[in-house]
Write a protein that holds these residues in place. Structure first.
Motif, PDB file in Angstrom:
ATOM      1  N   GLU A  37       8.726   2.200 -17.591  1.00 32.69           N
ATOM      2  CA  GLU A  37       8.859   1.721 -16.207  1.00 32.69           C
ATOM      3  C   GLU A  37       7.536   2.254 -15.772  1.00 32.69           C
ATOM      4  O   GLU A  37       6.985   1.326 -14.736  1.00 32.69           O
ATOM      5  N   GLU A  38       6.854   3.270 -15.837  1.00 29.64           N
ATOM      6  CA  GLU A  38       5.570   3.547 -15.346  1.00 29.64           C
ATOM      7  C   GLU A  38       4.501   2.606 -15.805  1.00 29.64           C
ATOM      8  O   GLU A  38       3.767   2.198 -14.905  1.00 29.64           O
ATOM      9  N   ALA A  39       4.610   2.209 -17.127  1.00 36.58           N
ATOM     10  CA  ALA A  39       3.579   0.957 -17.466  1.00 36.58           C
ATOM     11  C   ALA A  39       3.761   0.127 -16.668  1.00 36.58           C
ATOM     12  O   ALA A  39       2.802  -0.951 -16.274  1.00 36.58           O
ATOM     13  N   ALA A  40       5.112  -0.568 -16.549  1.00 38.82           N
ATOM     14  CA  ALA A  40       5.343  -2.028 -15.812  1.00 38.82           C
ATOM     15  C   ALA A  40       4.772  -1.679 -14.326  1.00 38.82           C
ATOM     16  O   ALA A  40       4.222  -2.739 -13.899  1.00 38.82           O
ATOM     17  N   LEU A  41       4.788  -0.497 -13.557  1.00 40.29           N
ATOM     18  CA  LEU A  41       4.469  -0.490 -12.305  1.00 40.29           C
ATOM     19  C   LEU A  41       3.042  -0.435 -12.074  1.00 40.29           C
ATOM     20  O   LEU A  41       2.474  -1.176 -11.207  1.00 40.29           O
ATOM     21  N   LEU A  42       2.245   0.111 -13.220  1.00 45.45           N
ATOM     22  CA  LEU A  42       1.201  -0.092 -13.233  1.00 45.45           C
ATOM     23  C   LEU A  42       0.486  -1.743 -13.448  1.00 45.45           C
ATOM     24  O   LEU A  42      -0.426  -2.129 -12.731  1.00 45.45           O
ATOM     25  N   ASP A  43       1.387  -2.249 -14.414  1.00 47.82           N
ATOM     26  CA  ASP A  43       0.727  -3.643 -14.707  1.00 47.82           C
ATOM     27  C   ASP A  43       1.067  -4.633 -13.638  1.00 47.82           C
ATOM     28  O   ASP A  43       0.499  -5.429 -13.512  1.00 47.82           O
ATOM     29  N   ARG A  45       0.799  -3.843 -10.458  1.00 46.92           N
ATOM     30  CA  ARG A  45      -0.261  -3.544  -9.405  1.00 46.92           C
ATOM     31  C   ARG A  45       0.739  -2.830  -8.392  1.00 46.92           C
ATOM     32  O   ARG A  45       0.309  -2.804  -7.151  1.00 46.92           O
ATOM     33  N   ARG A  46       1.842  -1.921  -8.650  1.00 41.71           N
ATOM     34  CA  ARG A  46       2.744  -1.219  -7.729  1.00 41.71           C
ATOM     35  C   ARG A  46       2.266   0.182  -7.667  1.00 41.71           C
ATOM     36  O   ARG A  46       3.082   1.009  -7.853  1.00 41.71           O
ATOM     37  N   PHE A  47       0.975   0.352  -7.287  1.00 37.69           N
ATOM     38  CA  PHE A  47       0.262   1.733  -7.230  1.00 37.69           C
ATOM     39  C   PHE A  47       0.785   2.666  -6.374  1.00 37.69           C
ATOM     40  O   PHE A  47       1.102   3.923  -6.521  1.00 37.69           O
ATOM     41  N   ALA A  48       1.480   2.162  -5.081  1.00 34.41           N
ATOM     42  CA  ALA A  48       2.013   3.261  -4.198  1.00 34.41           C
ATOM     43  C   ALA A  48       3.391   3.596  -4.842  1.00 34.41           C
ATOM     44  O   ALA A  48       3.413   4.976  -4.672  1.00 34.41           O
ATOM     45  N   GLU A  49       4.215   2.747  -5.526  1.00 32.35           N
ATOM     46  CA  GLU A  49       5.591   3.367  -6.283  1.00 32.35           C
ATOM     47  C   GLU A  49       5.071   4.359  -7.219  1.00 32.35           C
ATOM     48  O   GLU A  49       5.733   5.090  -7.614  1.00 32.35           O
ATOM     49  N   TRP A  50       3.905   3.787  -8.026  1.00 29.79           N
ATOM     50  CA  TRP A  50       3.254   4.866  -9.192  1.00 29.79           C
ATOM     51  C   TRP A  50       3.238   6.129  -8.315  1.00 29.79           C
ATOM     52  O   TRP A  50       3.489   7.200  -9.157  1.00 29.79           O
ATOM     53  N   LEU A  51       2.436   6.195  -7.443  1.00 31.37           N
ATOM     54  CA  LEU A  51       2.327   7.402  -6.766  1.00 31.37           C
ATOM     55  C   LEU A  51       3.416   8.307  -6.506  1.00 31.37           C
ATOM     56  O   LEU A  51       3.481   9.501  -6.582  1.00 31.37           O
TER      57      LEU A  51
END
Length: 189
Positions: A37-43, A45-51
């Motif tokens: 799920e983390e990899a999907a967020l990065l791919d 470009r959902r960087f705010a959610e990744w933070l």
């Protein structure tokens, strides 16, 4: 994402991981799902959610790898406190994400297209709410018409249980490459 609670994890091995196969398989599955799920967020470009997946005390670190002789492999990577490609805390990671969001990161305008592959996920140890995880990765990036980069290596992560969720408390990234041909390292590993 739900994770196994202390009560249903049963007895534990000396490394702190559950002895029960059911509990171990469930924990392995939940850790892998978090990483995917983390990899999907990065791919995406959902960087705010990744933070939001990071703990406040995160250590995000990528040492420099050097070519050494067989007798000197313990010095292949720089150590914490020495030169590193990344030695970031949450404040620095947040600043990187903000720069990308407002267009101040020239190396990400136009933005990279990435694909994060995470594999060979192994649970190493569990101490209290922290689970040490090792995984191999391949980060593929393409940008503009002809820029193409790939980084491969291994990550050592510490995932922390916060309520019923995992949070990333540590990411140490060990690249296979000793020479980086990419014009920048603007992506998140």
């Amino acid at each position: 994402m739900r994770i196994a609670s202390e009560s249903n994890a049963g007895t534990r091995n000396p490394d702190g991981l559950p002895e029960s196969l059911d509990a171990k398989v469930r924990l392995q599955y939940e850790v892998e799902q978090f990483l995917y799920e983390e990899a999907a967020l990065l791919d995406e470009r959902r960087f705010a959610e990744w933070l939001d997946l990071l703990t406040d005390d995160i250590h995000y670190w990528m040492p420099i790898r050097r070519t050494t002789t067989a007798k000197d492999t313990e010095n292949e990577f720089t150590e914490i406190g020495q030169m590193a490609f990344f030695d970031d805390d949450k404040e620095l990671l947040t600043a990187r994400v903000r720069k990308m969001a407002v267009g101040y990161a020239w190396s990400e305008d136009p933005p990279s297209r990435t694909r994060h592959f995470v594999t060979n996920v192994r649970l190493i140890a569990m101490h209290g709410d922290d689970i040490t995880v090792e995984a191999n990765f391949h980060l593929y990036r393409t940008r503009l018409e002809s820029e193409e980069d790939g980084w491969r290596g291994r990550r050592q992560d510490v995932l922390r249980r916060v309520g019923s969720q995992f949070r990333l408390a540590k990411r140490h990234i060990y690249l296979e490459q000793t020479v980086l041909l990419s014009p920048n390292l603007s992506n998140i590993f």
